[in-house]
Design a protein around this motif. Structure first.
Motif, short mmCIF file in Angstrom:
data_model
loop_
_atom_site.label_atom_id
_atom_site.label_comp_id
_atom_site.label_asym_id
_atom_site.label_seq_id
_atom_site.Cartn_x
_atom_site.Cartn_y
_atom_site.Cartn_z
N GLU A 294 -9.37 -7.98 14.37
CA GLU A 294 -8.10 -7.45 13.89
C GLU A 294 -7.38 -6.75 15.04
OE1 GLU A 294 -8.67 -4.94 10.57
OE2 GLU A 294 -9.59 -6.49 9.30
N GLU B 89 2.43 -11.42 20.66
CA GLU B 89 1.58 -11.26 19.49
C GLU B 89 1.03 -12.59 18.98
OE1 GLU B 89 1.92 -9.60 14.90
OE2 GLU B 89 3.59 -9.39 16.30
N ASP B 90 1.86 -13.61 18.88
CA ASP B 90 1.42 -14.89 18.31
C ASP B 90 0.32 -15.52 19.15
OD1 ASP B 90 3.25 -14.53 16.30
OD2 ASP B 90 4.81 -15.73 17.28
N LYS C 240 -2.93 -13.52 18.84
CA LYS C 240 -3.57 -13.77 17.55
C LYS C 240 -4.25 -15.14 17.54
CE LYS C 240 -0.90 -10.88 14.37
NZ LYS C 240 -0.01 -10.87 13.18
N SER D 41 -8.16 -15.66 17.08
CA SER D 41 -8.56 -16.50 15.95
C SER D 41 -9.49 -17.62 16.43
CB SER D 41 -7.32 -17.09 15.28
OG SER D 41 -7.68 -17.99 14.26
#
Length: 755
Positions: free
Chosen positions: A97, A105-106, A109, A113
């Motif tokens: 998290e 950010e994308d 992430k 992930s």
């Protein structure tokens, strides 16, 4: 310095490739973050601070991750890794998290992930393999305890029996010391020993321990049953795989005895425990420990390589190390007499290092072969060896022997090319063929055997030609090919440890298994070698004519027409042409009996159709009538379609309409897809060389024999080409099922109790 991605690919286990961390994909995600940072002006401070290195995005993210901000005296972590249970008995899954947002950010992430997915994939695969090996280790420990307790029971009964005979005066007292001294070497004797009326307490304890391990005795009682003569009989099930004719006959006899003689209501069905079964069981358990150790070693490698990317798997690594050390200790104690050096020869066999001398001799023999072949061609032309006066005798006597050697050398050369390609593409052929790594043939060795073989053959051809040109009679020099053949047969069976003895004996053992089909259990190397024989029918025919020529004594009078005109010789031609297909069909039948897969029966039909086509072509060559021409076309067409279907669909795994690679398969080892399409077309063309048999070319003897040799060579080349894709498909099947260690069937199994 080698990049880690290449180093990882070079060291990873091919069969577990998909279970390793996808380092390249993670690297791509990092590069995407780098591009986002380079487009963001706010990130120029990192460039100034760290320089314009490729590691900038990694350092940038690492700086963000490891930095903690103080806000109101409270530390706030940039990321948090949480574990959640997916429900049921499954293990925890890890999720990352982002507590504080990044400018990119994308991309971040997506990176984390992907990182979570890879970590969970590695973790789950490791857990599954760890559970598998732990379970296998527990089963092996149980099997080992059964084996040791069986030995102890037999030992105790033998001792009590000898003592009772001494007490009764059956043996002289003077021999008692010698009996006791030799007692420990006879613990593998039969269990049908006369026992005293009461079983000793120690024996009862051991019998109880056996029952705790799942071994039941006759009549459902903890004590062994006695026959009318006072002998004891045990009903312990010992499963010995029926891999040889002797074991097959023993298993069938035991089964019939259980069904026809034993009463299942009174006695529990089982095999008598004897010395051979105990020894065979010990050998099987030893092999199972070796395979377990190999699997644990691979798991250590898997853990070590992934630990570079994932530190959370480090806790499990220690457990694997401890388990591997435990297996090593058990194997050393029970199967190597506490000799660790001897145990390591089984557990960690050392591979022979490549020698530059082999490469040197390959080049030397290649040069000698080319030179001698050129000399032979020139001398044959100058002496008129292939003139109308001498060509008939030469083609009927010397040609079959030398062409046999040439076809065999070509097959060895193609096998060397196969070994080179398999090694280059990291196809684990040693595991597939179950070759020991320490003695397995390498591609340089195959090339050395091929070049030395052909150099000797061409040298013999030059000597033969020189003697013929200097006035020696054919009867005097035609024995040279026979002498050369005897020399190579003697070298093949030579018991001395020279010229690849382990490979020579492995070849003899495989040929024995093929010839004795279906009485031996069929493994990969057996039916792979049998497939090679189906492409060497011309070689077998040459062996037939050579044997006839020399064994019948025709070479003494130079009567080369004796064999060709013999009725027995013509009948044997059918047998020789059918044998490779018959052996291969019997192997398919045995595999169907062992595995129950109907695909093996379908494969058997392929070889039956090939036998019919070969018989029709041979009959047409002897009786060229219109009827047999039609039979040749029909049978050969059916056999060719059958073979092409099996080549492409079953053996190569290609022509999959739903594959992401059009008409190929999803997983391809070769990066260039065009190679596969060309290979399909090439195999199709080479499968149709039988068309030459129905076309009548007006050729002389020399041209006809050279055409036959050329077509036989094309079939050998086709087989070598087929070999690569056959083993590629087998390797990908192992990769898909994560098979890197073979499963050893264990000898002891539990029997249902009568209670």
């Amino acid at each position: 310095m080698v990049k880690f991605s290449k180093d990882l690919e070079a060291q990873l286990i091919p069969e577990w490739k998909d279970a390793f961390v996808n380092y390249r994909q993670l690297k791509k995600n990092v590069k995407e973050i780098k591009l986002k940072i380079s487009r963001n002006p706010e990130e120029t401070q990192y460039k100034h601070e760290f320089g314009s290195s490729l590691l900038n995005p990694i350092r940038s993210i690492a700086n963000k991750i490891t930095t903690r901000f103080r806000s109101g005296g409270v530390q706030t972590e940039i990321i948090q890794v949480r574990s959640r249970n997916s429900g049921g008995d499954e293990e925890d899954l890890y999720e990352t998290e982002l507590v504080q947002l990044f400018s990119e950010e994308d991309e971040v992430k997506e990176f984390f992930s992907r990182l979570d997915e890879e970590l969970n994939k590695v973790n789950q695969f490791y857990r599954s393999k760890e559970s598998e090996f732990v379970e296998r280790g527990e089963i092996l420990n149980k099997q080992l305890q059964i084996l040791l307790e069986l030995k102890q029971i037999i030992h105790e009964r033998r001792r009590k029996n000898l003592q009772s005979r001494l007490d009764a005066g059956a043996l002289p007292r003077s021999n008692s010391s010698s009996v006791r001294s030799s007692h420990h070497s006879e613990i593998y004797t039969e269990t049908d020993e006369t026992l005293p009326d009461e079983t000793p307490a120690a024996t009862n304890d051991m019998l109880a321990a056996l029952e705790r391990n799942g071994v039941n005795l006759m009549a459902g009682s903890p004590a062994p049953t006695k026959t009318k003569k006072g002998k004891t009989k045990m009903a312990i099930r010992v499963d010995i795989p029926a891999t040889t004719p002797t074991r097959t006959i023993t298993a069938v006899t035991s089964m019939l005895w259980e069904d026809l003689v034993n009463n299942p209501k009174k006695e529990s069905a089982g095999d008598s425990i004897n010395r051979k079964k105990i020894q065979c069981a010990e050998k099987i358990i030893r092999g199972a420990f070796v395979e377990l150790y190999k699997g644990l070693t691979l798991l250590k490698t898997y853990s070590s390589l992934n630990m570079v990317a994932f530190t959370k798997i480090l806790k499990k690594f220690d457990k694997v190390v401890r388990l591997a050390d435990e297996v090593e200790s058990i194997f050393t104690q029970h199967f190597a007499n506490n000799d660790r050096k001897r145990a390591m020869k089984f557990l960690k066999p050392q591979q022979n290092k490549d020698s530059h001398m082999i490469t040197f001799f390959v080049g030397l023999f290649t040069g000698c072969f080319v030179t001698l072949f050129g000399v032979y061609a020139i001398l044959a032309h100058l002496s008129g060896m292939f003139s109308a006066r001498t060509e008939a005798g030469f083609m009927e006597t010397v040609y079959p022997v030398f062409s046999m050697f040439a076809l065999l050398s070509l097959h060895l050369f193609m096998y060397g090319c196969n070994l080179f390609m398999w090694r280059s593409t990291r196809i684990n052929y040693n595991f597939i063929f179950e070759f020991p790594p320490s003695t397995a043939l390498k591609y340089r060795d195959a090339f050395l055997i091929c070049t030395s073989f052909m150099t000797t053959v061409v040298a013999a051809m030059v000597i033969h030609l020189l003697l013929r040109s200097n006035g020696f009679l054919p009867q005097q020099v035609d024995a040279i090919p026979g002498v050369l053949l005897l020399f190579y047969i003697g070298l093949l069976i030579c018991p001395f440890n020279i010229f690849y003895r382990s490979t020579r004996y492995c070849f003899i053992r495989v040929m024995r298994n093929i010839i004795c089909s279906p009485f031996y259990k069929v493994v990969m190397v057996d039916f792979f070698m049998a497939d090679q024989l189906t492409s060497q029918i011309p070689l077998l025919r040459h062996m037939e004519s050579t044997a006839c020529y020399f064994l019948a004594g025709s070479f003494k009078a130079h009567r080369y027409h004796t064999c060709n005109s013999s009725k027995l010789y013509k009948e044997l031609a059918y047998v020789v042409s059918f044998l490779p297909y018959y052996w291969r069909a019997m192997q398919c039948f045995r595999r169907w009996l062992d595995e129950g897969d109907v695909n093996h029966l379908a494969n058997l039909g392929k070889y039956v159709s090939a036998m019919l086509a070969a018989g029709a072509r041979l009959t047409f060559a002897m009786q060229p009538t219109q009827l047999w021409l039609v039979m040749v076309i029909i049978t050969s067409s059916i056999a060719t379609v059958y073979q092409l279907y099996w080549d492409f669909i079953k053996d190569w795994g290609l022509l999959n309409r739903k594959s992401k690679n059009p008409w190929l398969r999803d997983d391809l080892i070769l990066k260039n897809k065009c190679i596969y399409y060309v290979s399909i077309a090439l195999n199709l063309v080479l499968r149709l060389v039988w068309v030459e048999t129905v076309m009548h070319f007006n050729l002389h003897t020399v041209e006809s024999r050279l055409l036959d040799f050329f077509l036989a060579s094309l079939e050998v080349i086709r087989r070598g080409h087929w070999n690569f894709y056959r083993l590629e498909n087998e390797h990908l099947n192992n990769v898909g099922k994560f098979r890197a260690v073979k499963t050893v069937p264990l000898p002891f199994r539990e029997m249902d109790s009568d209670d």
